[in-house]
Scaffold this motif. Structure first.
Motif, PDB file in Angstrom:
ATOM      1  N   GLY A 191       1.635  -1.651  15.008  1.00 13.94           N
ATOM      2  CA  GLY A 191       2.564  -1.669  13.893  1.00 13.94           C
ATOM      3  C   GLY A 191       1.819  -1.778  12.589  1.00 13.94           C
ATOM      4  N   VAL A 192       2.502  -2.225  11.549  1.00 11.66           N
ATOM      5  CA  VAL A 192       1.844  -2.288  10.238  1.00 11.66           C
ATOM      6  C   VAL A 192       0.750  -3.337  10.194  1.00 11.66           C
ATOM      7  N   ALA A 193       0.644  -4.186  11.214  1.00 12.38           N
ATOM      8  CA  ALA A 193      -0.406  -5.192  11.218  1.00 12.38           C
ATOM      9  C   ALA A 193      -1.772  -4.614  11.540  1.00 12.38           C
ATOM     10  N   SER A 194      -1.835  -3.401  12.090  1.00  9.91           N
ATOM     11  CA  SER A 194      -3.115  -2.847  12.518  1.00  9.91           C
ATOM     12  C   SER A 194      -3.784  -2.070  11.398  1.00  9.91           C
ATOM     13  N   ALA A 195      -5.021  -1.646  11.658  1.00  2.79           N
ATOM     14  CA  ALA A 195      -5.717  -0.775  10.714  1.00  2.79           C
ATOM     15  C   ALA A 195      -5.331   0.667  10.962  1.00  2.79           C
ATOM     16  N   GLU A 196      -5.652   1.516   9.967  1.00  2.00           N
ATOM     17  CA  GLU A 196      -5.403   2.954  10.069  1.00  2.00           C
ATOM     18  C   GLU A 196      -3.945   3.263  10.402  1.00  2.00           C
ATOM     19  N   GLY A 197      -3.034   2.486   9.870  1.00  2.00           N
ATOM     20  CA  GLY A 197      -1.609   2.707  10.140  1.00  2.00           C
ATOM     21  C   GLY A 197      -0.944   3.515   9.053  1.00  2.00           C
ATOM     22  N   ASP A 198      -0.122   4.487   9.433  1.00  3.79           N
ATOM     23  CA  ASP A 198       0.661   5.256   8.475  1.00  3.79           C
ATOM     24  C   ASP A 198       2.046   4.625   8.403  1.00  3.79           C
ATOM     25  N   VAL A 199       2.421   4.155   7.229  1.00  3.49           N
ATOM     26  CA  VAL A 199       3.654   3.391   7.047  1.00  3.49           C
ATOM     27  C   VAL A 199       4.713   4.255   6.368  1.00  3.49           C
ATOM     28  N   GLU A 200       5.899   4.251   6.898  1.00  2.00           N
ATOM     29  CA  GLU A 200       7.008   4.997   6.326  1.00  2.00           C
ATOM     30  C   GLU A 200       8.190   4.055   6.092  1.00  2.00           C
ATOM     31  N   ILE A 201       8.992   4.370   5.059  1.00  3.60           N
ATOM     32  CA  ILE A 201      10.146   3.549   4.692  1.00  3.60           C
ATOM     33  C   ILE A 201      11.424   4.347   4.931  1.00  3.60           C
ATOM     34  N   GLU A 202      12.306   3.793   5.739  1.00  3.78           N
ATOM     35  CA  GLU A 202      13.625   4.370   5.989  1.00  3.78           C
ATOM     36  C   GLU A 202      14.655   3.580   5.181  1.00  3.78           C
ATOM     37  N   VAL A 203      15.366   4.251   4.310  1.00  3.38           N
ATOM     38  CA  VAL A 203      16.384   3.583   3.495  1.00  3.38           C
ATOM     39  C   VAL A 203      17.666   3.465   4.318  1.00  3.38           C
ATOM     40  N   ALA A 216       0.825  -1.204   0.000  1.00  2.00           N
ATOM     41  CA  ALA A 216       0.000   0.000   0.000  1.00  2.00           C
ATOM     42  C   ALA A 216       0.861   1.258   0.000  1.00  2.00           C
ATOM     43  N   ARG A 217       1.917   1.263   0.797  1.00  3.59           N
ATOM     44  CA  ARG A 217       2.809   2.421   0.849  1.00  3.59           C
ATOM     45  C   ARG A 217       3.522   2.626  -0.481  1.00  3.59           C
ATOM     46  N   LEU A 218       4.026   1.551  -1.081  1.00  2.00           N
ATOM     47  CA  LEU A 218       4.734   1.657  -2.353  1.00  2.00           C
ATOM     48  C   LEU A 218       3.797   2.140  -3.456  1.00  2.00           C
ATOM     49  N   GLU A 219       2.578   1.644  -3.470  1.00  2.00           N
ATOM     50  CA  GLU A 219       1.611   2.070  -4.480  1.00  2.00           C
ATOM     51  C   GLU A 219       1.304   3.555  -4.347  1.00  2.00           C
ATOM     52  N   ALA A 220       1.241   4.034  -3.108  1.00  2.00           N
ATOM     53  CA  ALA A 220       0.947   5.447  -2.882  1.00  2.00           C
ATOM     54  C   ALA A 220       2.106   6.348  -3.279  1.00  2.00           C
ATOM     55  N   ASP A 221       3.328   5.833  -3.169  1.00  2.00           N
ATOM     56  CA  ASP A 221       4.522   6.657  -3.375  1.00  2.00           C
ATOM     57  C   ASP A 221       5.090   6.613  -4.783  1.00  2.00           C
ATOM     58  N   ARG A 222       4.787   5.571  -5.561  1.00  3.00           N
ATOM     59  CA  ARG A 222       5.505   5.331  -6.810  1.00  3.00           C
ATOM     60  C   ARG A 222       4.555   5.181  -7.984  1.00  3.00           C
ATOM     61  N   ASN A 249      11.310 -21.465  -8.529  1.00  4.27           N
ATOM     62  CA  ASN A 249      12.476 -21.659  -7.682  1.00  4.27           C
ATOM     63  C   ASN A 249      12.777 -20.422  -6.834  1.00  4.27           C
ATOM     64  N   ARG A 250      12.329 -19.258  -7.287  1.00  7.56           N
ATOM     65  CA  ARG A 250      12.520 -18.020  -6.524  1.00  7.56           C
ATOM     66  C   ARG A 250      11.241 -17.193  -6.622  1.00  7.56           C
ATOM     67  N   VAL A 251      10.529 -17.083  -5.516  1.00  7.17           N
ATOM     68  CA  VAL A 251       9.299 -16.300  -5.477  1.00  7.17           C
ATOM     69  C   VAL A 251       9.602 -14.966  -4.808  1.00  7.17           C
ATOM     70  N   VAL A 252       9.367 -13.883  -5.535  1.00 11.05           N
ATOM     71  CA  VAL A 252       9.602 -12.542  -5.012  1.00 11.05           C
ATOM     72  C   VAL A 252       8.378 -12.103  -4.218  1.00 11.05           C
ATOM     73  N   ASP A 253       8.601 -11.668  -2.979  1.00 11.60           N
ATOM     74  CA  ASP A 253       7.482 -11.245  -2.130  1.00 11.60           C
ATOM     75  C   ASP A 253       6.737 -10.067  -2.732  1.00 11.60           C
ATOM     76  N   VAL A 254       7.472  -9.024  -3.108  1.00  7.96           N
ATOM     77  CA  VAL A 254       6.867  -7.825  -3.694  1.00  7.96           C
ATOM     78  C   VAL A 254       7.695  -7.396  -4.896  1.00  7.96           C
ATOM     79  N   LEU A 255       7.028  -7.018  -5.968  1.00 12.32           N
ATOM     80  CA  LEU A 255       7.707  -6.524  -7.161  1.00 12.32           C
ATOM     81  C   LEU A 255       7.163  -5.151  -7.511  1.00 12.32           C
ATOM     82  N   VAL A 256       8.065  -4.195  -7.685  1.00 17.64           N
ATOM     83  CA  VAL A 256       7.703  -2.870  -8.187  1.00 17.64           C
ATOM     84  C   VAL A 256       8.160  -2.792  -9.642  1.00 17.64           C
TER      85      VAL A 256
END
Length: 334
Positions: free
Chosen positions: A188-200, A12-18, A35-42
């Motif tokens: 954390g991110v498991a709850s509802a109404e959570g604002d998620v941020e990514i720190e590189v 959800a965060r990636l979709e909103a940002d990119r 043989n290799r399943v990617v969890d998330v692909l952008v």
């Protein structure tokens, strides 16, 4: 915290940002796709991304893209495919069903053409491995080594909620980027109404997508099975991976027939499955049903996940002119 809840919140965060397409749980191997399943692909958009959005929103079959069928003169379908006739026939049927092929009969033979030329539409492919808890890494290192060695992805990233130490960084390939995911939600991110941020924590290094790669197939004591994959096969695999992502997206979950589960908003995306009894996002297929102590029989929530995807991403649910048919073209057998 479950990896499922972490994964949905991150998507959800990636979709909103990119710009582009976000999808999850895709096979990214070449010799052995699963043989290799990617969890998330952008999938970042290329210069012709808009042309892809004008084609059917479903995944377009690999065989039809690789065939010699174009948007010009209709071709006899058996002469246009370099694969087993049964695979070609299935691909033609699917391409017609979704509106990518049009077809006509001539003298008892069936001819097909593309409704529009398939474009080179995507840019970088960024694969993300989710590991919320680095205290339980599993085969994390081996999975990331597969991504780096094969080079189907342009970049590989580890996403975690854990504090990342130098020891953690030393245990994964240098080319892999690291993101720490933070959330202001109640649990954390498991709850509802959570604002998620990514720190590189560490930027990913570009992987070698243009040259040959080595696919790690199986590891045994004292030996490793590999397959060398040339650049052409990798290029075809990249297109197939991007096309699967476009057709699938990340909202592939179901809502259970339980009164405790309702659509929730996480990182600005509505329609995520939140269970009030558990107090978190849930994977209905794995953890919901009459065996759950909090189960309360009810109709599933009426949620249009495709509408959510269309409203919040670059994916086009209803391309203009999708139902267009050229004069004189008809279905097989009509």
């Amino acid at each position: 915290m479950s990896e499922f809840a972490f994964e949905l919140a991150l998507c959800a965060r990636l979709e909103a940002d990119r710009e582009g397409v976000v999808a999850r749980q895709l096979g990214a191997g070449v010799e052995r796709p699963g043989n290799r399943v990617v969890d998330v692909l952008v999938v970042e958009p290329g210069s012709r991304f808009d042309e892809r959005t004008r084609l059917p929103p479903e995944r377009i079959p690999d065989a039809t893209v690789e065939s010699e069928v174009g948007p010009g003169r209709a071709r006899y379908w058996k002469d246009a495919f370099d694969c087993h006739p049964e695979r070609a026939e299935r691909a033609v049927e699917r391409a017609v069903d979704i509106g990518f092929f049009e077809r006509e009969r001539r003298g008892g033979r069936e001819y097909v053409r593309q409704v529009a030329r398939y474009p080179d539409w995507f840019g970088r492919l960024i694969g993300i491995e989710n590991k919320p808890d680095l205290g339980d890494p599993g085969d994390l290192e081996a999975q990331l080594r597969k991504d780096v060695s094969l080079g189907v992805l342009d970049a590989a990233v580890l996403a975690t909620e854990s504090h990342v130490t130098g020891a953690h960084l030393n245990r994964i390939p240098d080319e892999v980027g690291v993101w720490r995911v933070h959330s202001s939600g109640r649990d954390g991110v498991a709850s509802a109404e959570g604002d998620v941020e990514i720190e590189v924590v560490r930027e990913p290094a570009p992987l070698n997508v243009d040259g040959p790669g080595v696919e790690l197939l199986e590891e045994h004591p004292g030996r490793t099975e590999i397959a060398v994959v040339d650049a052409d096969r990798k290029a075809r695999a990249r297109r197939r991976l991007a096309e699967r992502a476009y057709g699938k997206g990340w909202r592939t979950y179901d809502f259970p027939d339980c009164a405790e589960v309702e659509p929730a908003n996480v990182a600005g995306s509505d329609g995520l499955p939140y269970c009030a009894w558990k107090g978190r996002l849930v994977d209905a297929a794995a953890e919901c049903g009459p065996d759950c102590p909090g189960y309360a029989d009810a109709e599933p929530p009426d949620v249009d996940l495709d509408a959510e995807r269309a409203a919040r991403s670059s994916w086009n649910r209803d391309p203009e002119g999708r139902a267009r048919r050229q004069a004189g073209l008809d279905r097989f057998g009509e």
